[in-house]
Design a protein around this motif. Structure first.
Motif, short mmCIF file in Angstrom:
data_model
loop_
_atom_site.label_atom_id
_atom_site.label_comp_id
_atom_site.label_asym_id
_atom_site.label_seq_id
_atom_site.Cartn_x
_atom_site.Cartn_y
_atom_site.Cartn_z
N ALA A 159 0.83 -1.20 0.00
CA ALA A 159 0.00 0.00 0.00
C ALA A 159 0.86 1.26 0.00
CB ALA A 159 -0.94 0.00 1.22
N VAL A 160 1.92 1.25 0.81
CA VAL A 160 2.84 2.40 0.87
C VAL A 160 3.50 2.64 -0.49
CG1 VAL A 160 5.01 3.22 1.87
CG2 VAL A 160 3.26 2.24 3.35
N VAL A 161 3.84 1.55 -1.18
CA VAL A 161 4.44 1.68 -2.51
C VAL A 161 3.47 2.35 -3.48
CG1 VAL A 161 5.28 0.40 -4.52
CG2 VAL A 161 6.04 -0.25 -2.23
N PHE A 162 2.21 1.94 -3.44
CA PHE A 162 1.21 2.53 -4.35
C PHE A 162 0.94 3.99 -4.01
CE2 PHE A 162 -0.12 -1.91 -5.42
CZ PHE A 162 0.07 -1.80 -6.80
N ASP A 165 -1.31 9.76 -10.60
CA ASP A 165 -2.35 8.82 -11.02
C ASP A 165 -3.15 8.37 -9.80
OD1 ASP A 165 -3.96 6.88 -12.07
OD2 ASP A 165 -2.35 5.67 -12.94
N SER A 166 -4.38 8.84 -9.68
CA SER A 166 -5.19 8.57 -8.49
C SER A 166 -5.62 7.11 -8.38
CB SER A 166 -6.42 9.48 -8.47
OG SER A 166 -7.21 9.29 -9.63
N ASN A 189 -3.73 4.71 -8.22
CA ASN A 189 -2.81 4.11 -7.25
C ASN A 189 -3.33 4.23 -5.82
OD1 ASN A 189 -0.45 3.14 -8.82
ND2 ASN A 189 -0.30 5.28 -9.44
N TYR A 190 -4.07 5.31 -5.54
CA TYR A 190 -4.69 5.44 -4.22
C TYR A 190 -5.74 4.34 -4.03
CZ TYR A 190 -2.68 10.09 -3.45
OH TYR A 190 -1.82 11.15 -3.23
N GLU A 191 -6.43 4.02 -5.09
CA GLU A 191 -7.45 2.98 -5.02
C GLU A 191 -6.81 1.63 -4.71
OE1 GLU A 191 -11.50 1.85 -7.51
OE2 GLU A 191 -9.97 3.12 -8.43
N LEU A 192 -5.69 1.34 -5.38
CA LEU A 192 -4.96 0.09 -5.13
C LEU A 192 -4.42 0.06 -3.70
CD1 LEU A 192 -3.07 -0.21 -8.53
CD2 LEU A 192 -4.88 -1.72 -7.69
N ALA A 193 -3.92 1.21 -3.24
CA ALA A 193 -3.43 1.29 -1.85
C ALA A 193 -4.56 1.01 -0.88
CB ALA A 193 -2.83 2.67 -1.59
N PHE A 194 -5.73 1.54 -1.16
CA PHE A 194 -6.90 1.32 -0.30
C PHE A 194 -7.24 -0.16 -0.25
CE2 PHE A 194 -11.50 0.77 0.11
CZ PHE A 194 -11.75 1.44 1.30
N LYS A 249 -11.59 11.59 -5.91
CA LYS A 249 -11.61 11.02 -7.26
C LYS A 249 -13.02 10.77 -7.78
CE LYS A 249 -10.03 7.06 -9.99
NZ LYS A 249 -9.29 5.77 -9.99
N PHE A 250 -13.88 10.27 -6.92
CA PHE A 250 -15.19 9.81 -7.38
C PHE A 250 -16.33 10.79 -7.08
CE2 PHE A 250 -12.74 5.89 -6.96
CZ PHE A 250 -12.95 5.34 -8.22
N SER A 251 -16.06 11.83 -6.32
CA SER A 251 -17.10 12.81 -6.03
C SER A 251 -17.12 13.90 -7.09
CB SER A 251 -16.88 13.44 -4.65
OG SER A 251 -17.81 14.47 -4.42
#
Length: 243
Positions: A22-25, A34-35, A37-42, A154-156
């Motif tokens: 998660a820290v890597v993403f 690239d947002s 990556n936040y989703e993958l971290a989540f 990102k999604f709002s």
């Protein structure tokens, strides 16, 4: 060789591994913008929290609980539910407007979340009051709250939400409140169901039903609302218990 005694610790290490990924993403999200990556971290934080739940489950099942497992669990959580959310807050400060000024040290305020998580995890290990319920917000719940904020952005489609979550004063308040609520002397009701009767699980049922409704209707945006609702419902419940 008793393999069973090593299974809970192995699961704990998988939690730690998920936190590292998660820290890597999060780092990639900061570097590339690239947002996704936040989703993958989540997702990896969620997976880490999933394994965090089951290490204790298998330790109790196999009756192999140990001081080593307790310490290992907190160290793994320190990454998944301490470093990761602090890093996300750091990134949110980086991508925000400059209401607090242009000092390059300001984004590092986000790691106050990590400091608050560390203190809570250390205190949890010596606090005998938190065997069946929690005092202060658990670090996994706080981590989900913080990790969901970039996804809300990102999604709002709300411009107001964009202005709120890119305002450094708002981010500072969220950071300080996060560190405080982790260590606040606020009893929070347990989510575990011990007696299978509606009367004994009214709070849990109300919380789960409303949480499901929010998740279905709002998706990622629901996550911070669910965490806030959990704390507020606990506070209201505490007030009724005192009467």
């Amino acid at each position: 060789m008793n393999i069973k005694k090593h299974i809970p610790n192995l699961i704990t290490l998988i939690n730690l591994f998920c936190g590292c990924i998660a820290v890597v993403f999060i780092s990639k999200a900061i570097e590339t913008g690239d947002s996704s990556n936040y989703e993958l971290a989540f997702y990896f934080v969620c997976l880490g929290i999933f394994f965090d739940f089951f290490d204790g489950f298998f330790a109790r099942l196999f009756k192999v609980s140990s001081p080593l497992g307790l310490q290992l669990d907190s160290l793994a959580d320190m990454v998944t539910s301490g470093v990761a959310p602090g890093f996300v807050m750091y990134s949110l400060f980086l991508n925000s407007a400059h209401e607090l000024g242009t000092n390059p040290a300001i984004p590092f305020l986000g790691f106050i979340v990590t400091l608050g998580s560390c203190y809570r995890l250390a205190n949890f290990n010596i606090d005998t009051r938190q065997t069946d319920s929690f005092i202060g917000l658990p670090t996994p719940a706080n981590s989900l709250f913080i990790l969901s904020l970039p996804l809300v952005l990102k999604f709002s489609d709300s411009l107001m939400m964009l202005e709120i979550l890119t305002n450094q004063w708002v981010l500072l308040v969220i950071t300080l409140c996060s560190a405080y609520i982790l260590n606040a002397e606020i009893p929070l009701f347990a989510l575990k169901i011990k007696k299978f009767t509606i009367k004994d699980n009214v709070l849990q049922i109300i919380f789960l039903v409303i949480s499901l409704i929010l998740l279905v209707s709002l998706q990622y945006i629901a996550i911070p609302l669910i965490i806030i609702f959990y704390v507020l419902l606990s506070v209201v419940n505490n007030l009724f218990l005192k009467k």
